[in-house]
Enzyme design. Structure first.
Site, PDB file in Angstrom:
ATOM      1  N   GLU A   1     -10.003  -6.914  13.803  1.00 20.84           N
ATOM      2  CA  GLU A   1      -9.958  -5.590  13.167  1.00 20.84           C
ATOM      3  C   GLU A   1      -8.832  -4.781  13.811  1.00 20.84           C
ATOM      4  O   GLU A   1      -8.884  -4.476  15.003  1.00 20.84           O
ATOM      5  CB  GLU A   1     -11.324  -4.899  13.337  1.00 20.84           C
ATOM      6  CG  GLU A   1     -11.353  -3.433  12.967  1.00 20.84           C
ATOM      7  CD  GLU A   1     -10.739  -3.126  11.618  1.00 20.84           C
ATOM      8  OE1 GLU A   1     -11.220  -3.647  10.599  1.00 20.84           O
ATOM      9  OE2 GLU A   1      -9.741  -2.366  11.578  1.00 20.84           O
ATOM     10  N   LYS A   2      -7.830  -4.442  13.012  1.00 19.30           N
ATOM     11  CA  LYS A   2      -6.616  -3.828  13.549  1.00 19.30           C
ATOM     12  C   LYS A   2      -6.770  -2.405  14.075  1.00 19.30           C
ATOM     13  O   LYS A   2      -5.870  -1.897  14.710  1.00 19.30           O
ATOM     14  CB  LYS A   2      -5.504  -3.872  12.497  1.00 19.30           C
ATOM     15  CG  LYS A   2      -5.777  -3.053  11.239  1.00 19.30           C
ATOM     16  CD  LYS A   2      -4.568  -3.084  10.312  1.00 19.30           C
ATOM     17  CE  LYS A   2      -4.785  -2.312   9.033  1.00 19.30           C
ATOM     18  NZ  LYS A   2      -5.403  -3.115   7.983  1.00 19.30           N
ATOM     19  N   HIS A   3      -7.885  -1.752  13.801  1.00 22.74           N
ATOM     20  CA  HIS A   3      -8.031  -0.353  14.216  1.00 22.74           C
ATOM     21  C   HIS A   3      -8.632  -0.163  15.605  1.00 22.74           C
ATOM     22  O   HIS A   3      -8.600   0.937  16.143  1.00 22.74           O
ATOM     23  CB  HIS A   3      -8.910   0.398  13.213  1.00 22.74           C
ATOM     24  CG  HIS A   3      -8.211   0.683  11.928  1.00 22.74           C
ATOM     25  ND1 HIS A   3      -8.322  -0.135  10.842  1.00 22.74           N
ATOM     26  CD2 HIS A   3      -7.378   1.690  11.580  1.00 22.74           C
ATOM     27  CE1 HIS A   3      -7.584   0.360   9.858  1.00 22.74           C
ATOM     28  NE2 HIS A   3      -7.000   1.459  10.281  1.00 22.74           N
TER      29      HIS A   3
ATOM     30  N   HIS B   1      -1.131  -2.641  13.153  1.00 23.26           N
ATOM     31  CA  HIS B   1      -1.516  -1.526  12.292  1.00 23.26           C
ATOM     32  C   HIS B   1      -0.244  -0.871  11.777  1.00 23.26           C
ATOM     33  O   HIS B   1       0.722  -0.728  12.511  1.00 23.26           O
ATOM     34  CB  HIS B   1      -2.354  -0.503  13.081  1.00 23.26           C
ATOM     35  CG  HIS B   1      -2.897   0.574  12.202  1.00 23.26           C
ATOM     36  ND1 HIS B   1      -2.139   1.660  11.832  1.00 23.26           N
ATOM     37  CD2 HIS B   1      -4.099   0.713  11.594  1.00 23.26           C
ATOM     38  CE1 HIS B   1      -2.876   2.424  11.025  1.00 23.26           C
ATOM     39  NE2 HIS B   1      -4.061   1.870  10.868  1.00 23.26           N
TER      40      HIS B   1
ATOM     41  N   HIS C   1       0.364   6.250   6.529  1.00 25.45           N
ATOM     42  CA  HIS C   1      -0.707   5.495   7.193  1.00 25.45           C
ATOM     43  C   HIS C   1      -0.314   5.213   8.639  1.00 25.45           C
ATOM     44  O   HIS C   1       0.611   4.441   8.884  1.00 25.45           O
ATOM     45  CB  HIS C   1      -0.928   4.188   6.409  1.00 25.45           C
ATOM     46  CG  HIS C   1      -2.080   3.378   6.900  1.00 25.45           C
ATOM     47  ND1 HIS C   1      -2.288   2.081   6.508  1.00 25.45           N
ATOM     48  CD2 HIS C   1      -3.106   3.678   7.756  1.00 25.45           C
ATOM     49  CE1 HIS C   1      -3.380   1.616   7.084  1.00 25.45           C
ATOM     50  NE2 HIS C   1      -3.889   2.553   7.857  1.00 25.45           N
TER      51      HIS C   1
ATOM     52  N   CYS D   1      -7.213   6.839  12.956  1.00 26.57           N
ATOM     53  CA  CYS D   1      -6.271   6.469  11.889  1.00 26.57           C
ATOM     54  C   CYS D   1      -6.364   7.558  10.824  1.00 26.57           C
ATOM     55  O   CYS D   1      -7.465   7.964  10.451  1.00 26.57           O
ATOM     56  CB  CYS D   1      -6.644   5.115  11.293  1.00 26.57           C
ATOM     57  SG  CYS D   1      -5.749   4.755   9.762  1.00 26.57           S
TER      58      CYS D   1
ATOM     59  N   HIS E   1      -8.269   5.796   7.909  1.00 28.55           N
ATOM     60  CA  HIS E   1      -9.417   4.907   8.128  1.00 28.55           C
ATOM     61  C   HIS E   1     -10.348   5.377   9.240  1.00 28.55           C
ATOM     62  O   HIS E   1     -11.174   4.609   9.726  1.00 28.55           O
ATOM     63  CB  HIS E   1      -8.947   3.472   8.402  1.00 28.55           C
ATOM     64  CG  HIS E   1      -8.224   2.864   7.247  1.00 28.55           C
ATOM     65  ND1 HIS E   1      -6.928   2.410   7.320  1.00 28.55           N
ATOM     66  CD2 HIS E   1      -8.624   2.665   5.964  1.00 28.55           C
ATOM     67  CE1 HIS E   1      -6.551   1.943   6.129  1.00 28.55           C
ATOM     68  NE2 HIS E   1      -7.558   2.085   5.301  1.00 28.55           N
TER      69      HIS E   1
HETATM   70 FE   LIG Z   1      -5.518   2.511   9.247  1.00 32.58          FE
END
Ligand SMILES: [Fe+2]
Length: 132
Positions: free
Chosen positions: A16-18, A46, A52, A116, A119
């Site tokens: 999970e990139k976050h 990310h 974004h 983010c 997100h």
């Molecule tokens: Fe994001």
């Protein structure tokens, strides 16, 4: 009313990139300065665009035998290609990674929170032991 626990998401940073990644020694010497790096997207990058991006990371320390967390630092990433010429035309992008130096006198848990812009809030934690 939404539960506070639903504000924060967490997952394995490898998939999970976050999720913020805390890199520092597992054990430090009491009162000695050490470096901790906190980043986002170590395994899966990310995006960093005007639309974004990661806006900030905040780091907390909660001593093992303490009721309250302490804020270690709040790090804002302010440049994401914004420009008078339009989005993503700017000459500068702040990368979402920070290195901080700190010292602790008691063992505990370091928490990192990353935001983010689209997100939401993500968190992770790392236990740190202390030797004398
Ligand atoms: Fe994001």
């Amino acid at each position: 009313m939404k539960e506070f626990s639903k504000l924060f998401q967490t997952a394995d940073w490898k998939t999970e990139k976050h999720v913020p990644i805390i890199d520092c020694a597992d054990e430090v010497k009491a009162g000695d300065l050490f470096v901790a790096t906190v980043s986002v997207g170590k395994e899966i990058a990310h995006p960093n665009t005007t639309e974004h991006h990661i806006r900030w990371i905040t780091v907390y320390f909660q001593p093992e035998e303490g009721k309250f967390p302490y804020e270690v630092g709040h790090f804002e990433f302010s440049a994401h290609g914004e420009s008078a010429e339009g989005p993503n035309k700017g000459p500068v992008y702040t990368n979402h990674e920070v290195a901080l130096t700190l010292k602790i006198s008691k063992p505990g848990v370091m928490f990192a929170t990353a935001f983010c812009n689209i997100h939401g809030l993500w968190q992770s934690e790392k236990e740190i032991k202390v030797s004398n």
